[in-house]
Motif scaffolding. Sequence first.
Motif, PDB file in Angstrom:
ATOM      1  N   VAL A   1       0.910  -1.351   0.073  1.00 21.27           N
ATOM      2  CA  VAL A   1      -0.309  -0.348   0.184  1.00 21.27           C
ATOM      3  C   VAL A   1       0.509   0.945   0.265  1.00 21.27           C
ATOM      4  O   VAL A   1       0.194   2.015  -1.132  1.00 21.27           O
ATOM      5  CB  VAL A   1      -0.942  -0.078   1.236  1.00 21.27           C
ATOM      6  N   LEU A   2       2.222   1.381   1.230  1.00 16.93           N
ATOM      7  CA  LEU A   2       2.680   2.237   0.842  1.00 16.93           C
ATOM      8  C   LEU A   2       3.161   2.785  -0.809  1.00 16.93           C
ATOM      9  O   LEU A   2       3.795   4.033  -1.152  1.00 16.93           O
ATOM     10  CB  LEU A   2       3.323   2.416   1.787  1.00 16.93           C
ATOM     11  N   GLU A   3       3.372   1.414  -1.070  1.00 15.57           N
ATOM     12  CA  GLU A   3       4.369   1.576  -2.274  1.00 15.57           C
ATOM     13  C   GLU A   3       3.222   1.867  -3.414  1.00 15.57           C
ATOM     14  O   GLU A   3       3.941   3.003  -4.084  1.00 15.57           O
ATOM     15  CB  GLU A   3       5.211   0.396  -3.133  1.00 15.57           C
ATOM     16  N   VAL A   4       2.369   1.849  -3.095  1.00 20.66           N
ATOM     17  CA  VAL A   4       0.725   2.317  -4.300  1.00 20.66           C
ATOM     18  C   VAL A   4       0.705   3.744  -3.829  1.00 20.66           C
ATOM     19  O   VAL A   4       1.576   4.854  -5.239  1.00 20.66           O
ATOM     20  CB  VAL A   4      -0.403   2.477  -3.831  1.00 20.66           C
ATOM     21  N   ILE A   5       0.885   4.058  -2.839  1.00 19.01           N
ATOM     22  CA  ILE A   5       0.861   6.130  -2.299  1.00 19.01           C
ATOM     23  C   ILE A   5       2.100   6.408  -2.604  1.00 19.01           C
ATOM     24  O   ILE A   5       2.068   7.341  -3.433  1.00 19.01           O
ATOM     25  CB  ILE A   5       0.575   5.637  -0.297  1.00 19.01           C
ATOM     26  N   ALA A   6       3.439   6.298  -2.794  1.00 17.29           N
ATOM     27  CA  ALA A   6       4.807   6.541  -3.239  1.00 17.29           C
ATOM     28  C   ALA A   6       4.659   7.174  -4.519  1.00 17.29           C
ATOM     29  O   ALA A   6       5.009   8.122  -4.860  1.00 17.29           O
ATOM     30  CB  ALA A   6       5.569   6.044  -2.679  1.00 17.29           C
ATOM     31  N   ARG A   7       3.928   5.318  -5.018  1.00 20.52           N
ATOM     32  CA  ARG A   7       3.592   6.109  -6.345  1.00 20.52           C
ATOM     33  C   ARG A   7       3.410   7.036  -7.114  1.00 20.52           C
ATOM     34  O   ARG A   7       3.101   7.457  -8.170  1.00 20.52           O
ATOM     35  CB  ARG A   7       3.356   5.157  -7.429  1.00 20.52           C
ATOM     36  N   ILE A   8       2.352   6.805  -6.808  1.00 21.55           N
ATOM     37  CA  ILE A   8       1.277   8.646  -7.069  1.00 21.55           C
ATOM     38  C   ILE A   8       1.937   9.365  -6.272  1.00 21.55           C
ATOM     39  O   ILE A   8       1.386  10.595  -7.665  1.00 21.55           O
ATOM     40  CB  ILE A   8      -0.065   7.587  -6.118  1.00 21.55           C
ATOM     41  N   ASN A   9       2.269   9.529  -5.821  1.00 20.18           N
ATOM     42  CA  ASN A   9       3.294  10.597  -5.291  1.00 20.18           C
ATOM     43  C   ASN A   9       4.724  11.116  -6.156  1.00 20.18           C
ATOM     44  O   ASN A   9       4.609  12.620  -6.742  1.00 20.18           O
ATOM     45  CB  ASN A   9       3.424  10.605  -3.973  1.00 20.18           C
ATOM     46  N   ALA A  10       4.564  10.259  -7.107  1.00 18.62           N
ATOM     47  CA  ALA A  10       6.050  10.548  -7.616  1.00 18.62           C
ATOM     48  C   ALA A  10       5.775  10.315  -9.027  1.00 18.62           C
ATOM     49  O   ALA A  10       6.101  12.068  -9.523  1.00 18.62           O
ATOM     50  CB  ALA A  10       6.749   9.441  -7.947  1.00 18.62           C
TER      51      ALA A  10
END
Length: 246
Positions: A190-199
């Motif tokens: 889930v954190l990977e998804v949030i980080a990807r959206i941010n980036a």
Amino acid sequence: MIEGDGPRAAGTNRPILHARALTKTYGGGETAVQALKSVDLEVREGEFIVLLGASGSGKSTLLNILGGLDLPSSGEIEFLGERLDGASDERLTRYRREHVGFIFQFYNLIPSLTVAENVALVTDISRDPMPIDEALALVALTPRRNHFPSQLSGGEQQRVAIARAIAKKPQLLLCDEPTGALDYATGKLVLEVIARINADLGTTAIVITHNAAIGGMADRVVRLADGRIASVEAPARRLTPAELSW
């Protein structure tokens, strides 16, 4: 009218949120509880901010005010120069609808609707939403688009909640303990998804957690204690979720 042109690529670095001397008091008299005490915070476009602190430190109260879910008792808050403190319910509703995506610890999916239909709840009321399948692709859930929440794992349900939050292309993604109900491995996904959206989308992300290790993936870590900002730190290097250990 609050104006905005949607998320930009990370790194434009313009301030989008200003909080000045925010206080929030619940109740009155001897039973009054001061949840926030003169909090100042500037949030810049494309940032990834982690709010850390013990239970009762004021994290959720601050996030709710930043997201227009609550109003401060005193102090000022501005989004792109537009004052939100003292705003009417109508203005706050428009702010939330057009500019803010929320992710909570519990997924708040409607069990009688499919994955795609849950996401469509947001796209149906948005001015310029992304296609539902594009949002589902960003969270790697395209094969589950016609499944119901009961047919999904906890991590998959949280990713549906993320897809629903980002489908309206918000400038702010506000996350309150998004991994709190998940196991270690699923939480990292889930954190990977949030980080990807941010980036990839340049969406400003603010994540509440009690887990200090998650601060390693932030541009800035804001620690709250007793309703005040105790410290603000900028990690020397942002870690990927795969590099986190807790």
